[in-house]
Design an enzyme around this catalytic site. Structure first.
Site, PDB file in Angstrom:
ATOM      1  N   ARG A  27       0.853  -1.319   0.063  1.00 52.88           N
ATOM      2  CA  ARG A  27       0.219  -0.055   0.135  1.00 52.88           C
ATOM      3  C   ARG A  27       0.734   1.336  -0.030  1.00 52.88           C
ATOM      4  NH1 ARG A  27      -1.754   2.663   4.378  1.00 52.88           N
ATOM      5  NH2 ARG A  27      -1.845   0.659   5.819  1.00 52.88           N
ATOM      6  N   TYR A  72     -15.729  16.342 -15.879  1.00 53.54           N
ATOM      7  CA  TYR A  72     -16.227  14.968 -16.166  1.00 53.54           C
ATOM      8  C   TYR A  72     -17.375  14.690 -14.954  1.00 53.54           C
ATOM      9  CZ  TYR A  72     -16.079  10.099 -14.726  1.00 53.54           C
ATOM     10  OH  TYR A  72     -16.475   8.849 -14.364  1.00 53.54           O
ATOM     11  N   ASP A  85      -6.929  18.565 -15.158  1.00 57.12           N
ATOM     12  CA  ASP A  85      -7.309  17.081 -15.517  1.00 57.12           C
ATOM     13  C   ASP A  85      -6.688  17.068 -16.914  1.00 57.12           C
ATOM     14  OD1 ASP A  85      -8.251  14.657 -16.304  1.00 57.12           O
ATOM     15  OD2 ASP A  85     -10.003  14.649 -15.006  1.00 57.12           O
ATOM     16  N   LYS A 133      -7.417   5.723 -19.629  1.00 59.09           N
ATOM     17  CA  LYS A 133      -7.778   6.056 -20.891  1.00 59.09           C
ATOM     18  C   LYS A 133      -6.645   6.162 -21.851  1.00 59.09           C
ATOM     19  CE  LYS A 133     -11.419   7.386 -18.500  1.00 59.09           C
ATOM     20  NZ  LYS A 133     -12.460   5.877 -18.403  1.00 59.09           N
TER      21      LYS A 133
HETATM   22  C1  PLP Z   1     -11.873  13.373 -17.996  1.00 55.51           C
HETATM   23  C2  PLP Z   1     -11.872  12.417 -16.851  1.00 55.51           C
HETATM   24  N1  PLP Z   1     -11.191  12.666 -15.669  1.00 55.51           N
HETATM   25  C3  PLP Z   1     -11.243  11.544 -14.654  1.00 55.51           C
HETATM   26  C4  PLP Z   1     -11.885  10.560 -14.825  1.00 55.51           C
HETATM   27  C5  PLP Z   1     -11.941   9.325 -13.764  1.00 55.51           C
HETATM   28  O1  PLP Z   1     -11.035   8.608 -13.917  1.00 55.51           O
HETATM   29  P1  PLP Z   1     -11.204   6.947 -13.359  1.00 55.51           P
HETATM   30  O2  PLP Z   1     -12.617   6.116 -14.093  1.00 55.51           O
HETATM   31  O3  PLP Z   1     -10.011   6.297 -13.611  1.00 55.51           O
HETATM   32  O4  PLP Z   1     -11.499   7.073 -11.930  1.00 55.51           O
HETATM   33  C6  PLP Z   1     -12.629  10.282 -16.284  1.00 55.51           C
HETATM   34  C7  PLP Z   1     -13.308   8.865 -16.313  1.00 55.51           C
HETATM   35  O5  PLP Z   1     -14.058   8.875 -17.263  1.00 55.51           O
HETATM   36  C8  PLP Z   1     -12.390  11.273 -16.964  1.00 55.51           C
HETATM   37  O6  PLP Z   1     -12.901  11.063 -18.224  1.00 55.51           O
END
Ligand code: PLP
Length: 404
Positions: free
Chosen positions: A67, A120, A192, A217
């Site tokens: 961890r 998101y 992000d 992604k």
């Molecule tokens: C732009 C964006 N940020 C963050 C996330 C969250 O990521 P995770 O699904 O790995 O928690 C997503 C998920 O689709 C996303 O599209």
């Protein structure tokens, strides 16, 4: 050949002991694997208390407990920090774990955060539900409206959170302007960068204080990884890592290994995603059954000039689209595409997928909140893969021709 593979019994221990100690003395010999091993181990052994203490106090390098970190996370962190031109990185169990750790590290009760209203849906839910429960005040503002962002700063504002390219409608954050606004108010800016990936955008080079990614992604790239990353200066990353360790948000070793394999081809894939997406976006935009296409490299995108300036190597494979005929047409289109471009509520894989944000990524929003950011009931999000773009056009043409 390994010693343990000898046909002769190698010792006189009981099967119970042999089984329990299996693998403890594995030595793979002189040859080294070309890829890093997957260190799937909960704990690390030490020859003495002194040696353990030196690792616990960071006097000597050494991992102790899964961890708290492991070699697969460490090598991924080093690579991601380098790709974002940043001093440091902490990987996490998911993109949401990474984002949560940043918010928790940089904000406390009584603080105020400004976030783009186009973030998101999962981030939106965190901002709407969890941060207020922690006594953190949140303002959602359309980051394209710079005057509204400037007006949202308060004396207790500590963070401005943006998406470089927003999910799902591909708004382009004007990072130089927005980051300058943050600096003028002595407020940190987190970005992000999931949709752009470090191959197309490096927010720290525009002055961002911290960058987050979902590694599920483009970085993983093959629909197999769950993970996230916090990237930035050491103090911010270590504060976020502290939250991740205490709350248990560690990235799994196999996922970290897969993410490392994925990012080896990231720049090549992003080039292919971007050029395919532009061809597909142009094709869809010109098609009579399509009402709207949002893709920043398309000349019709309202922020095309900004996108061209900030993204000289392309804007990736994502686009949002609407058909004439709203939800019914979208539903028929998804069915007609299945088998070629499957309905899959994620994005950024090497193969193209399509998703329906109103009922997946943006399900947590009220219909009114969705309407405000353009997530209509007819909106689809297309993630263009690295297939041959002419094949994709053919598949899209065939599916569109099935619609009334
Ligand atoms: C732009 C964006 N940020 C963050 C996330 C969250 O990521 P995770 O699904 O790995 O928690 C997503 C998920 O689709 C996303 O599209």
């Amino acid at each position: 050949m390994l010693e343990r593979m000898s046909a002769e019994p190698v010792n006189t221990e009981s099967p119970q002991t042999i089984a329990a100690r299996a693998g403890l003395e594995l030595n793979i010999g002189v040859g080294q694997p070309i890829q890093p091993a997957i260190h799937q181990s909960t704990v690390y052994t030490y020859p003495s208390l002194e040696a353990l203490e030196s690792a616990m106090t960071f006097e000597q390098p050494g991992f102790v407990y899964y961890r708290n970190g492991h070699p697969n996370a460490a090598v991924l962190e080093e690579t991601l920090a380098a790709l974002e031109y940043a001093p440091s990185c902490a990987v996490a169990a998911s993109g949401m774990a990474a984002i949560s750790s940043v918010f928790m590290a940089l904000l406390g009760a009584g603080d105020h955060l400004i976030a783009d209203s186009n973030v998101y849906g999962g981030t939106f839910a965190l901002l709407a539900v969890d941060l207020p429960q922690m006594g953190i005040e949140v303002s959602l503002v359309d980051a394209q409206d710079h005057a509204a962002v400037a007006a949202a700063f308060k004396p207790n504002t500590k963070l401005l959170h943006l998406e470089s390219l927003s999910n799902p409608t591909l708004r382009v954050a004007d990072l130089p302007v927005l980051i300058a606004l943050g600096k003028a108010h002595n407020v940190r800016v987190s970005v992000d960068n999931t949709f752009a990936s470090p191959a197309l955008m490096n927010p720290m080079q525009h002055g961002a204080d911290v960058v987050v990614h979902s590694l599920a992604k483009y970085i993983g790239g093959h629909g197999a990884v769950m993970g996230g990353a916090v990237i930035g200066p050491r103090d911010v990353v270590e504060a976020a890592r502290g939250k991740l360790l205490r709350l248990g948000g560690t990235m799994a070793a196999f996922d970290a290994w897969l993410a490392l394999m994925g990012l080896k081809t990231l720049p090549l894939r992003m080039r292919a995603h971007s050029s395919n997406a532009l061809q597909v976006a142009r094709f869809l935009y010109a098609h009579p059954k399509i009402a709207r296409v949002d893709h920043p490299s398309l000349a019709s995108h309202p922020q095309h000039d900004l996108a061209a300036r900030l993204y000289p190597h392309g804007t990736g494979g994502m686009m949002a689209l609407e058909l004439h005929g709203g939800f019914d047409a979208a539903s028929s289109f998804v069915k007609a595409l299945s088998g070629k471009i499957p309905l899959a509520p994620s994005l950024a894989d090497v193969s193209s997928t399509i998703s329906y944000p109103a009922r997946t990524s943006h399900r947590a929003l009220t219909p009114q909140a969705r309407a405000l950011i353009g997530v209509t009931d007819g909106l689809l999000r297309l993630s263009v893969g690295i297939e041959d773009a002419d094949d994709l056009e053919r598949d899209l043409t065939a599916a569109l021709s099935e619609l009334a």
